[in-house]
Design an enzyme around this catalytic site. Sequence first.
Site, PDB file in Angstrom:
ATOM      1  N   ASP A   3      -7.884  -6.153  12.720  1.00 21.41           N
ATOM      2  CA  ASP A   3      -9.338  -5.763  12.600  1.00 21.41           C
ATOM      3  C   ASP A   3     -10.322  -7.036  12.435  1.00 21.41           C
ATOM      4  O   ASP A   3     -11.642  -6.834  12.569  1.00 21.41           O
ATOM      5  CB  ASP A   3      -9.430  -4.890  11.043  1.00 21.41           C
ATOM      6  CG  ASP A   3      -8.995  -3.363  11.618  1.00 21.41           C
ATOM      7  OD1 ASP A   3      -8.964  -3.157  12.745  1.00 21.41           O
ATOM      8  OD2 ASP A   3      -8.786  -2.549  10.594  1.00 21.41           O
ATOM      9  N   GLU A  46     -18.345   4.778  -0.940  1.00 20.86           N
ATOM     10  CA  GLU A  46     -17.440   3.769  -2.005  1.00 20.86           C
ATOM     11  C   GLU A  46     -18.228   3.928  -3.212  1.00 20.86           C
ATOM     12  O   GLU A  46     -17.622   4.046  -4.362  1.00 20.86           O
ATOM     13  CB  GLU A  46     -17.074   2.522  -1.474  1.00 20.86           C
ATOM     14  CG  GLU A  46     -16.118   2.851  -0.002  1.00 20.86           C
ATOM     15  CD  GLU A  46     -16.959   2.835   1.134  1.00 20.86           C
ATOM     16  OE1 GLU A  46     -18.196   2.677   1.121  1.00 20.86           O
ATOM     17  OE2 GLU A  46     -16.290   2.990   2.151  1.00 20.86           O
ATOM     18  N   PHE A  73     -14.218  -2.860   0.563  1.00 19.83           N
ATOM     19  CA  PHE A  73     -15.237  -2.027   0.241  1.00 19.83           C
ATOM     20  C   PHE A  73     -14.972  -1.930  -1.351  1.00 19.83           C
ATOM     21  O   PHE A  73     -15.954  -1.805  -2.149  1.00 19.83           O
ATOM     22  CB  PHE A  73     -15.061  -0.815   0.800  1.00 19.83           C
ATOM     23  CG  PHE A  73     -15.113  -0.986   2.389  1.00 19.83           C
ATOM     24  CD1 PHE A  73     -15.877  -1.911   2.984  1.00 19.83           C
ATOM     25  CD2 PHE A  73     -13.979  -0.387   2.934  1.00 19.83           C
ATOM     26  CE1 PHE A  73     -15.806  -2.235   4.321  1.00 19.83           C
ATOM     27  CE2 PHE A  73     -13.797  -0.886   4.399  1.00 19.83           C
ATOM     28  CZ  PHE A  73     -14.802  -1.490   5.080  1.00 19.83           C
ATOM     29  N   HIS A  81      -5.353  -3.549   1.997  1.00 21.66           N
ATOM     30  CA  HIS A  81      -5.614  -4.036   3.026  1.00 21.66           C
ATOM     31  C   HIS A  81      -6.480  -5.254   2.727  1.00 21.66           C
ATOM     32  O   HIS A  81      -7.495  -5.739   3.137  1.00 21.66           O
ATOM     33  CB  HIS A  81      -6.594  -3.109   3.946  1.00 21.66           C
ATOM     34  CG  HIS A  81      -5.890  -2.014   4.574  1.00 21.66           C
ATOM     35  ND1 HIS A  81      -5.494  -1.092   3.979  1.00 21.66           N
ATOM     36  CD2 HIS A  81      -5.660  -1.729   5.706  1.00 21.66           C
ATOM     37  CE1 HIS A  81      -4.693   0.026   4.576  1.00 21.66           C
ATOM     38  NE2 HIS A  81      -4.977  -0.653   5.811  1.00 21.66           N
ATOM     39  N   ARG A  86      -1.709  -4.695   3.600  1.00 18.44           N
ATOM     40  CA  ARG A  86      -1.434  -3.717   4.745  1.00 18.44           C
ATOM     41  C   ARG A  86       0.032  -3.925   5.323  1.00 18.44           C
ATOM     42  O   ARG A  86       0.701  -2.943   5.747  1.00 18.44           O
ATOM     43  CB  ARG A  86      -2.555  -3.811   5.728  1.00 18.44           C
ATOM     44  CG  ARG A  86      -2.152  -3.122   7.038  1.00 18.44           C
ATOM     45  CD  ARG A  86      -3.350  -3.342   8.079  1.00 18.44           C
ATOM     46  NE  ARG A  86      -3.027  -2.553   9.275  1.00 18.44           N
ATOM     47  CZ  ARG A  86      -2.428  -2.991  10.495  1.00 18.44           C
ATOM     48  NH1 ARG A  86      -2.339  -4.503  10.498  1.00 18.44           N
ATOM     49  NH2 ARG A  86      -2.402  -2.177  11.547  1.00 18.44           N
ATOM     50  N   ARG A 137       0.749  -1.250   0.117  1.00 18.92           N
ATOM     51  CA  ARG A 137      -0.049  -0.053   0.113  1.00 18.92           C
ATOM     52  C   ARG A 137       0.914   1.152  -0.104  1.00 18.92           C
ATOM     53  O   ARG A 137       0.425   2.233  -0.572  1.00 18.92           O
ATOM     54  CB  ARG A 137      -0.912   0.132   1.252  1.00 18.92           C
ATOM     55  CG  ARG A 137      -0.392  -0.055   2.663  1.00 18.92           C
ATOM     56  CD  ARG A 137      -1.325   0.099   3.712  1.00 18.92           C
ATOM     57  NE  ARG A 137      -0.805  -0.190   4.908  1.00 18.92           N
ATOM     58  CZ  ARG A 137      -1.001   0.402   6.027  1.00 18.92           C
ATOM     59  NH1 ARG A 137      -1.772   1.478   6.224  1.00 18.92           N
ATOM     60  NH2 ARG A 137      -0.293  -0.026   7.147  1.00 18.92           N
TER      61      ARG A 137
END
Lengths: 279, 312
Positions: free
Chosen positions: B117, B58, B83, B109, B167, B10
């Site tokens: 998460d 999004e 998303f 991610h 990530r 990323r």
Amino acid sequence: MNKLELQKTANEVRKGIVTAVHGAKAGHPGGSLSAADIFTYLYFEEMNIDPKDPKKADRDRFVLSKGHTAPGLYSVLANRGYFPVEDLPTLRHLGSYLQGHPCMQETPGVDMSSGSLGQGISAAVGMALAAKMDGKDYRTYTLLGDGEIQEGQVWEASMFAGHRKLDNLVVIVDNNGLQIDGKIDDVCSPYPIDKKFEAFNFHVINIDGNDFDQIDAAFKEAKATKGMPTAIICKTVKGKGVSFMENNAGWHGKAPNDEEYATAMADLEKIGAELGGAN
Amino acid sequence: MADVKKIATRESYGNALAECGADFPNLVVLDADLAGATKTGVFQKAYPDRHIDCGIAECNMTGIAAGLATCGKVPFISSFAMFAAGRNFEQVRNSIGYPHLNVKIGATHAGITVGEDGATHQCNEDVALMRTIPGMTVIVPSDDVEAKAAVRAAIELEGPVYLRFGRAAVPVINDTPDYKFEIGKGVLLREGTDVTIIASGITVASALEAADMLAADGISAEVINIHTIKPLDEELVLASAKKTGKVVTAEEHTVIGGLGSAVCDCLSQKCPTPVLKIGMQDVFGESGAANALVEKYGLDGKGIYASVKGFV
């Protein structure tokens, strides 16, 4: 065009809608007919476009967010000279460039593919944003159904347009009051529509969307509005112009049979005669 | 591996966008309140007028990108893979894929290396979803070098591209003078004769580790990096399958519909070959440190080694 010419043209657009849907044996006449006056005003009066050069860089843009009323868009494009009116009955046929819902790669004059409700307005916002980023003065118009605004994405797009003060964007809501399952306020009421757009920082104009004087005044007011996008909420009659389709949810997505087609065309011929014949 | 340079892809994504900004004046970047996490903040800093934060919306971001693309912009939409590909699937299909608009989807991610998460944010399905859209190019870079090359190549390719970034920091493995990135061309990293390991993303480094361990056991593993899942480099896959007769795929993704399935689609038609698919075995992930999750789900060098050992 003067009012009478617009009325006559809209009547021709309505004939094209009925003819296309009859030829397709499927499609959405109700919401195409209710918006026929708006389509006509946009393509014959309001928008800076050139049917000979459909992709002209600085043309005004139109996105039919309520894409199922493609027959309305196709009919006005054909009548405006983008392609032959005679091709309208090929709507929805295998191999036709008139797909069931608008396809920008197939049909001259279609600025964005659409049909999945709620998505067209976002694309229109993107076009308006591009004009702002590039310092261009073309304007973007998008037409939504009053049932369509039940989609959450419509409000995501509206929030963004209001936030970004996109005064080069006009959101038009065809408030014909009916969706597939019935009256919009029985199914899941979006009212008050005007207050919602106001809350999203739009300049809002309420009009009779089948009255060219009011349509003309509204679009002029929109053009003069700076610092915020405009929403024009058009009260219309679903199926307008065809006696047995008017205010009848059953004609949302159904084609007339041969007999019904003859009756519909007779209704429209009569309206045309009352207006004094062709332009 | 202690002295190997590690960078999250990323980061590479954000840096590459900023580096490409001057060369491609039509490049614009859209975010949905995650510019800090997707690392497009680097681009935002360099080109504030060409960065558009759409807020947490999004689907609208995707439509805006479509509209921008019709006006000649080259938009990147950035969000977490969950998303960008998941929530957004139908918007990507209908507003970008169907009209074949020149929009790039920078999904960060991805996979279980999201870590703490947990399952709601660990997208193990995005490659499968994006691969089904006609005309969509799907790229899963394995490290910093490849990720940056992929961003530039995506800009130069007319049409929609899905780019998958991670990530967690991953080792830089392509930092070689002769490295060349070409969309749709796999990379033969190590020649072997007993089994082919086809990997993408973070599992490429794991596959190389596994190949070392297999070599110590006398097993000669060929290692292929398939950074472009679609279009798949069928020529390379077929040639290797014909040579070794056994294929293992390894991906940080469900084994349903991703790299493994793409390889099987090719082999089943053109060179039926036994295939073992390493990946998420039709389960959701969970909270935990990224490296602990990679180990638990068998995507590290040891895990791939053990699976291959049981297969050959």
